[in-house]
Scaffold this motif. Structure first.
Motif, mmCIF file in Angstrom:
data_model
loop_
_atom_site.group_PDB
_atom_site.id
_atom_site.type_symbol
_atom_site.label_atom_id
_atom_site.label_comp_id
_atom_site.label_asym_id
_atom_site.label_seq_id
_atom_site.Cartn_x
_atom_site.Cartn_y
_atom_site.Cartn_z
ATOM 1 N N ASN A 276 0.836 -1.197 0.000
ATOM 2 C CA ASN A 276 0.000 0.000 0.000
ATOM 3 C C ASN A 276 0.877 1.256 0.000
ATOM 4 O OD1 ASN A 276 -1.640 2.214 1.423
ATOM 5 N ND2 ASN A 276 -3.176 0.650 1.038
ATOM 6 N N SER A 278 0.790 3.698 1.758
ATOM 7 C CA SER A 278 1.062 4.167 3.123
ATOM 8 C C SER A 278 2.217 3.412 3.777
ATOM 9 C CB SER A 278 -0.195 4.031 3.985
ATOM 10 O OG SER A 278 -0.559 2.665 4.122
ATOM 11 N N THR A 280 6.035 2.441 4.149
ATOM 12 C CA THR A 280 7.444 2.728 3.896
ATOM 13 C C THR A 280 8.268 1.889 4.868
ATOM 14 O OG1 THR A 280 7.106 4.959 3.030
ATOM 15 C CG2 THR A 280 9.251 4.484 4.007
ATOM 16 N N LYS A 311 6.852 4.213 -0.033
ATOM 17 C CA LYS A 311 5.442 4.436 -0.355
ATOM 18 C C LYS A 311 4.897 3.312 -1.231
ATOM 19 C CE LYS A 311 5.887 9.438 0.090
ATOM 20 N NZ LYS A 311 5.804 10.759 -0.585
ATOM 21 N N GLY A 354 2.099 5.583 10.240
ATOM 22 C CA GLY A 354 1.184 6.316 9.375
ATOM 23 C C GLY A 354 0.605 7.534 10.069
ATOM 24 N N GLU A 355 -0.610 7.896 9.705
ATOM 25 C CA GLU A 355 -1.214 9.125 10.212
ATOM 26 C C GLU A 355 -2.293 8.881 11.257
ATOM 27 O OE1 GLU A 355 -2.587 11.320 6.855
ATOM 28 O OE2 GLU A 355 -0.570 11.624 6.026
ATOM 29 N N ARG A 356 -3.033 7.773 11.147
ATOM 30 C CA ARG A 356 -4.135 7.542 12.092
ATOM 31 C C ARG A 356 -3.641 6.833 13.346
ATOM 32 N NH1 ARG A 356 -9.499 5.159 9.531
ATOM 33 N NH2 ARG A 356 -8.145 3.626 8.485
ATOM 34 N N GLU A 421 -2.365 -0.837 6.301
ATOM 35 C CA GLU A 421 -2.243 0.561 6.723
ATOM 36 C C GLU A 421 -1.599 0.615 8.103
ATOM 37 O OE1 GLU A 421 -4.838 4.501 8.007
ATOM 38 O OE2 GLU A 421 -5.862 2.823 7.024
ATOM 39 N N ASN A 424 -0.055 5.375 13.813
ATOM 40 C CA ASN A 424 1.014 6.343 14.089
ATOM 41 C C ASN A 424 1.825 6.017 15.337
ATOM 42 O OD1 ASN A 424 -0.738 6.966 16.160
ATOM 43 N ND2 ASN A 424 -1.219 9.039 15.448
#
Length: 447
Positions: A276, A278, A280, A311, A354-356, A421, A424
């Motif tokens: 995905n 998201s 790395t 990515k 990630g971000e979430r 995914e 964070n």
């Protein structure tokens, strides 16, 4: 322990072995010593079960003669001349291997960095005993804990000394301190076991005994009343301590040795999207105070931080010098000594966050499975097939509803990485690190 060890005899011996090999007729040679010392104390139910102390030093000489290679192992008292003659004689009757050779001098590190890997704190056996007892006592004092699987505390150090005929001589030592405890909650057929641990290079970075004991107990208690769940396809979220296994599996799939031998499901995917966007994946051998760090690899090369998967796109294999030669590439400093051979491996490997948040991942799942434990081999690196037993918690309406046991989760790693995914959260205290991971769809075999 650990105490700084006098490495002078080992340094003299590896240098003498290389010199003797060249005098005996080798075209090139390297010698390595891997040394270690450790002390540990284990307890169970308030009693000491074992006290162990050990020291080791494994030395090997590798010689290259007319495209042929041979290795011999010895102890520090071995006569360099006798060992060298034996190694050269073995090499002369060995088959040619065009890929086996020493690293070119321009690739060798000239001034190894100090990565703050060694802590000289001396921890006595009595201190280790007290720590192990404190972990177990804290865990057993929690309401619902009925038995103990034991606790242990350890301290040690180890390192590597490498000399080559191309002018390299280097060494490093790293320390290690560990604490762990396992406890059982419930009774009869309703018993559940769980654990917690802390392992650090520096003693002051360890989690305290009471915190470890409490976490182990809380995890075991939360698993009481586990049920099976329906068979079907659902989103699955992996707790970080399980998610780290995916980083390790991914590292195995992009190991140059697996690629050269065509035993990886990603062997033909260089430059392609394998995960995905998201995802790395990084590898950094030069991170300060980190468990997978090293100022040079098993061949004298200083690796650099690499973005292995950027990515979702595959950018690098893990390469030693010989494996790189097989693939028509150049080593990236990931060679690791394994006995007398050198194979590529990761260092400080991480699926980047990630971000979430983990809570956000869970709240977005109406029905799914949060995995806290897996068991069984169940991963085929050739095909990518994945099937493992699992336990954890069922997710209903975006919240953990009840504990789950005795289920199997299955998919193919190619599909899993493409739908993965990361959250964070991440702890970089491990040589392989990962945040919480969401995989959008897996088969769950329950009742």
């Amino acid at each position: 322990m650990p105490q700084p060890r006098d490495l002078t005899p080992f340094i003299h011996q590896v240098s003498a072995l290389v010199d003797a090999a060249m005098k005996a007729g080798a075209d090139d040679a390297d010698a390595v010593t891997v040394h270690g010392q450790a002390r540990s104390v284990s307890v169970r139910l308030g009693e000491v079960e074992g006290i162990e102390a050990s020291e080791s030093e494994d030395m090997s000489l590798r010689v290259f003669v007319d495209g042929r290679v041979a290795s011999v192992s010895a102890n520090i008292a071995a006569d360099p001349d006798i060992l060298a003659r034996r190694a050269v004689a073995m090499a002369r009757v060995s088959p040619r291997d065009p890929h086996q050779a020493l690293v070119e001098p321009e690739l060798l590190v000239s001034a190894p960095q100090d990565l703050d890997l060694f802590d000289p704190t001396d921890v006595s056996s009595e201190e280790l005993r007290e720590t192990a007892l404190a972990m177990e006592d804290t865990a057993r004092a929690m309401n619902g804990i009925t038995n103990s699987g034991g606790a242990s505390a350890s301290a040690g150090s180890g390192g590597l000394i490498l000399a080559t005929s191309r002018g390299f001589l280097g060494h490093y030592t790293r320390s290690g301190f560990g604490r762990s405890v396992s406890v059982i909650a419930g009774e009869g057929t309703a018993m559940e076991r769980d654990y917690d641990f802390s392992h650090r290079l520096h003693f002051s970075d360890l989690d305290d005994a009471e915190t470890i004991g409490k976490r182990a107990a809380e995890r075991a208690i939360k698993r009481l009343g586990a049920r099976q769940i329906p068979t079907g396809r659902f989103p699955v979220i992996f707790d970080p301590r399980v998610a780290r296994g995916f980083a390790g599996t991914l590292a195995g799939a992009i190991n140059g040795a697996s690629v050269a031998r065509k035993t990886s499901f990603l062997r033909d995917k260089m430059g392609e999207i394998v995960a995905n966007a998201s995802i790395t994946l990084t590898d950094d051998p030069l991170r300060l105070r980190s468990p997978g760090s090293r100022p040079f690899d098993g061949e004298g090369v200083a690796g650099e931080r690499l973005v292995m998967i950027d990515k979702g796109a595959l950018r690098h294999w893990f390469l030693s010098h010989s494996v790189a030669g097989e693939l028509g590439l150049k080593t990236n400093g990931r060679g690791v000594r394994s006995g007398s051979s050198v194979m590529p491996s990761s260092t400080n490997l991480a699926i980047e966050p990630g971000e979430r948040s983990p809570a956000d991942l869970i709240s977005a799942v109406s029905t799914g499975f949060y995995v806290t434990d897996v068991f069984g081999p169940g991963v085929d690196l050739v095909t990518g097939d994945y099937s493992r037993g699992a336990a954890g918690f069922w997710i209903e309406n975006g919240a953990l509803a009840y504990p789950v046991a005795e289920v199997t989760i299955a998919s193919n790693m190619k599909d899993m990485f493409l739908s993965m995914e990361p959250a964070n959260d991440i702890e970089r205290h491990f040589p392989t690190a990962s945040p919480t991971l969401l995989i959008g769809d897996m088969t769950i075999a329950g009742k």
